[in-house]
Design a protein around this motif. Structure first.
Motif, PDB file in Angstrom:
ATOM      1  N   VAL A  27       0.799  -1.003  -0.003  1.00 11.31           N
ATOM      2  CA  VAL A  27       0.158  -0.095  -0.006  1.00 11.31           C
ATOM      3  C   VAL A  27       0.966   1.086  -0.018  1.00 11.31           C
ATOM      4  N   LEU A  28       0.706   2.036  -1.201  1.00 11.54           N
ATOM      5  CA  LEU A  28       1.535   3.189  -1.464  1.00 11.54           C
ATOM      6  C   LEU A  28       1.010   4.252  -0.394  1.00 11.54           C
TER       7      LEU A  28
ATOM      8  N   GLU B 237       1.543  -3.594   4.548  1.00 10.99           N
ATOM      9  CA  GLU B 237       1.196  -2.238   4.986  1.00 10.99           C
ATOM     10  C   GLU B 237       2.030  -1.762   5.889  1.00 10.99           C
ATOM     11  N   ASP B 238       2.100  -0.535   5.935  1.00 10.12           N
ATOM     12  CA  ASP B 238       3.132   0.026   6.865  1.00 10.12           C
ATOM     13  C   ASP B 238       2.251   0.093   8.386  1.00 10.12           C
TER      14      ASP B 238
HETATM   15 MG    MG Z   1      -0.738   4.178   4.393  1.00 12.27          MG
END
Ligand code: MG
Ligand code: IMP
Length: 184
Positions: free
Chosen positions: A45-46, A102-103
């Motif tokens: 996810v960018l 994801e971050d």
């Molecule tokens: Mg994000």
């Protein structure tokens, strides 16, 4: 190296600690997907996940393909966040095993939306790998299959995470001064 920036934040998770945990996560993923017959579809996810994705996937030994998507979320008052897909993935995922990277999982709305979309498209399986988990801040339940670290409900920066697009390049996770309750 980052001395000029450090005055406005404190280190929460060091670069060495991050890397050690990432190696452990990669080992777990390698074991879990050892019997895959076709490439694992890894979707980041960018932009926040890129540092984590790169360091993680360098250590994943199962065959894989990499793609990205980008979301934006809007909140009005107490209404639940409406998550929009700003950039969709290019790969087809029907019948394929997907690992979403994801971050950070905060309220959970972003991940919930993406997970539902991928299931709707007929992915064989969808698992979530998140570097950070603010479990306390969750408003909607999302199962985190691979979790780097659980952290308190504080605003963090670095290693992909931004504050107004800044600080993504830091090799560690930091706490922004305002959030840490200090101006030193
Ligand atoms: Mg994000
Ligand atoms: P959620 O939909 O509330 O789970 O939002 C997740 C997204 O919000 C993450 O992918 C981040 O982009 C952003 N986010 C949440 N918490 C933080 C933080 O502490 N620092 C930076 N970005 C954050």
């Amino acid at each position: 190296m980052h001395a000029h920036k450090k005055s406005d934040h404190k280190i929460l998770i060091s670069a060495a600690t991050l890397q050690k945990r990432i190696s452990a996560l990669a080992k777990q993923i390698n074991a879990d997907y050892a019997d895959l017959s076709e490439p694992l579809v890894c979707i980041g996810v960018l932009k926040g996940s890129i540092f984590f994705l790169v360091d993680l996937l360098k250590q994943v030994t199962v065959p894989l393909v990499i793609d990205f998507l980008q979301t934006s979320s809007y909140r009005s008052g107490s209404e639940p966040g409406e998550v929009r897909i700003r950039k969709d993935i290019d790969v087809a995922i029907r019948g394929r095993h997907v690992l979403l990277i994801e971050d950070i999982v905060d309220t959970g709305f972003t991940l919930k939306t993406i997970l539902e979309l991928f299931r709707f498209r007929g992915a064989a399986s969808v698992k979530l790998c998140a570097m950070l988990d603010k479990a306390e801040a969750r408003e909607i339940e999302v199962p985190v299959d691979y979790r780097g670290f659980e952290i308190d409900d504080i605003f963090v920066i670095g290693y992909g995470l931004d504050f107004d697009e800044r600080y993504r390049e830091l090799p560690y996770i930091g706490v922004y001064a305002d959030s840490a309750g200090t101006n030193s």
